[in-house]
Motif scaffolding. Sequence first.
Motif, PDB file in Angstrom:
ATOM      1  N   ARG A 181       0.825  -1.205   0.000  1.00 24.01           N
ATOM      2  CA  ARG A 181       0.000   0.000   0.000  1.00 24.01           C
ATOM      3  C   ARG A 181       0.869   1.269   0.000  1.00 24.01           C
ATOM      4  O   ARG A 181       1.856   1.367   0.733  1.00 24.01           O
ATOM      5  CB  ARG A 181      -0.942   0.022   1.210  1.00 24.01           C
ATOM      6  CG  ARG A 181      -2.041  -1.023   1.159  1.00 24.01           C
ATOM      7  CD  ARG A 181      -3.006  -0.785   0.008  1.00 24.01           C
ATOM      8  NE  ARG A 181      -3.693   0.495   0.142  1.00 24.01           N
ATOM      9  CZ  ARG A 181      -4.369   1.088  -0.849  1.00 24.01           C
ATOM     10  NH1 ARG A 181      -4.409   0.543  -2.045  1.00 24.01           N
ATOM     11  NH2 ARG A 181      -4.975   2.238  -0.627  1.00 24.01           N
ATOM     12  N   PRO A 182       0.510   2.266  -0.810  1.00 25.27           N
ATOM     13  CA  PRO A 182       1.313   3.494  -0.904  1.00 25.27           C
ATOM     14  C   PRO A 182       1.501   4.206   0.429  1.00 25.27           C
ATOM     15  O   PRO A 182       2.562   4.787   0.678  1.00 25.27           O
ATOM     16  CB  PRO A 182       0.516   4.356  -1.889  1.00 25.27           C
ATOM     17  CG  PRO A 182      -0.255   3.372  -2.709  1.00 25.27           C
ATOM     18  CD  PRO A 182      -0.601   2.255  -1.775  1.00 25.27           C
ATOM     19  N   THR A 183       0.497   4.172   1.281  1.00 23.09           N
ATOM     20  CA  THR A 183       0.632   4.799   2.597  1.00 23.09           C
ATOM     21  C   THR A 183       1.052   3.802   3.667  1.00 23.09           C
ATOM     22  O   THR A 183       1.060   4.120   4.850  1.00 23.09           O
ATOM     23  CB  THR A 183      -0.688   5.484   3.018  1.00 23.09           C
ATOM     24  OG1 THR A 183      -1.761   4.532   2.943  1.00 23.09           O
ATOM     25  CG2 THR A 183      -0.996   6.663   2.115  1.00 23.09           C
ATOM     26  N   GLY A 184       1.407   2.584   3.227  1.00 26.98           N
ATOM     27  CA  GLY A 184       1.975   1.580   4.115  1.00 26.98           C
ATOM     28  C   GLY A 184       3.480   1.548   3.938  1.00 26.98           C
ATOM     29  O   GLY A 184       4.152   2.576   4.026  1.00 26.98           O
ATOM     30  N   TYR A 185       4.025   0.351   3.617  1.00 28.29           N
ATOM     31  CA  TYR A 185       5.471   0.246   3.412  1.00 28.29           C
ATOM     32  C   TYR A 185       5.887   0.632   1.998  1.00 28.29           C
ATOM     33  O   TYR A 185       7.052   0.790   1.701  1.00 28.29           O
ATOM     34  CB  TYR A 185       5.932  -1.179   3.744  1.00 28.29           C
ATOM     35  CG  TYR A 185       7.390  -1.269   4.130  1.00 28.29           C
ATOM     36  CD1 TYR A 185       7.834  -0.790   5.359  1.00 28.29           C
ATOM     37  CD2 TYR A 185       8.327  -1.825   3.260  1.00 28.29           C
ATOM     38  CE1 TYR A 185       9.175  -0.870   5.708  1.00 28.29           C
ATOM     39  CE2 TYR A 185       9.670  -1.911   3.607  1.00 28.29           C
ATOM     40  CZ  TYR A 185      10.084  -1.429   4.833  1.00 28.29           C
ATOM     41  OH  TYR A 185      11.414  -1.497   5.183  1.00 28.29           O
ATOM     42  N   ASN A 186       4.893   0.740   1.111  1.00 28.56           N
ATOM     43  CA  ASN A 186       5.059   1.347  -0.222  1.00 28.56           C
ATOM     44  C   ASN A 186       6.085   0.623  -1.088  1.00 28.56           C
ATOM     45  O   ASN A 186       6.962   1.233  -1.679  1.00 28.56           O
ATOM     46  CB  ASN A 186       5.442   2.827  -0.088  1.00 28.56           C
ATOM     47  CG  ASN A 186       5.302   3.579  -1.411  1.00 28.56           C
ATOM     48  OD1 ASN A 186       4.505   3.207  -2.264  1.00 28.56           O
ATOM     49  ND2 ASN A 186       6.087   4.633  -1.587  1.00 28.56           N
ATOM     50  N   GLN A 187       5.943  -0.714  -1.193  1.00 23.42           N
ATOM     51  CA  GLN A 187       6.776  -1.498  -2.099  1.00 23.42           C
ATOM     52  C   GLN A 187       5.954  -1.788  -3.351  1.00 23.42           C
ATOM     53  O   GLN A 187       5.022  -2.587  -3.323  1.00 23.42           O
ATOM     54  CB  GLN A 187       7.224  -2.794  -1.435  1.00 23.42           C
ATOM     55  CG  GLN A 187       8.025  -2.583  -0.172  1.00 23.42           C
ATOM     56  CD  GLN A 187       9.341  -1.872  -0.443  1.00 23.42           C
ATOM     57  OE1 GLN A 187      10.246  -2.412  -1.075  1.00 23.42           O
ATOM     58  NE2 GLN A 187       9.459  -0.650   0.046  1.00 23.42           N
TER      59      GLN A 187
END
Length: 295
Positions: A181-187
């Motif tokens: 997820r972009p607002t998570g760890y964004n991988q």
Amino acid sequence: MKQSFTKGIFAAAILSLTITSCTSENRDEIVSPEEVAVQANAENLNSDLLDCSYVDVNWASTAVLKTGLPLATDSNFMTGQMTKIAAYWKRTKPALSFVSDAANQNSTYNAISYSTGKIYYGYAIFADAKAKGGNIVNAMILAHEYGHQLQYAYSLPSVKENTARPNELEADGFAGYYLRRPTGYNQDTFAKIAAAYEFAQSIGDYQTTSAGHHGTPPQRRSAVRLGFLLAQYDLTAADFDYNFFYYYTGVLNETYRTAKNTRFPELDAYMSNYTEELKQIQTNEISAEEFKSLK
């Protein structure tokens, strides 16, 4: 007495427990505070570590609960990730503590999520994960443990079995979801996540009738892949649960073909491109090496 809900690596536990709180009175002062601070500054050691005399029945009797990891940078990374994961799901941050055991460090090769809003993370599993794959592996494990916190909060998973498998595979899925997820760890590429999850699948098990069964290595690989794919869409925890089991179970018995996912038609159109791939991961037709190359 506290009861263990699952056993082994990446565990979840229910009911209540009593522990000795971490206070400065419990701290093991071998040298003066001034000497500790100087050494910490020189070696990036964590000078604020406190320890307690007792953890709980899920850990060895010689294990000690810590407020941090030996290196301050590691502690900061983990506490920062804990804050970020909880913020992503818009929920209260669990209390994150660490477990050390000087007498038998291998006894701390575990991480456990408690229904009382705590996550205990072993020194040994942290060190091994970091050595094998860097920070992303520990971010993955922490996101998996937080997945259990979501299960406690929302009475998940919706699928029940006689083993811990659905709980653990869904937590794997939650981790894969957060890592993308972009607002998570964004991988944004699966190769980065697959490298981290080689660590998780390596500790899958084939004890399929054991209450603590977490899923086989191929099943764990397919769970994180499914979580990664679902991260194309912004889902609540409950919606994630619905879609995770709709596709996880459906690709094996093909029920997804006869009961279309009318609740999420756009997501279903996207997932239709990956159902055969997921089945091949689950049945081990896609090897661990091929798994790392998926897009």
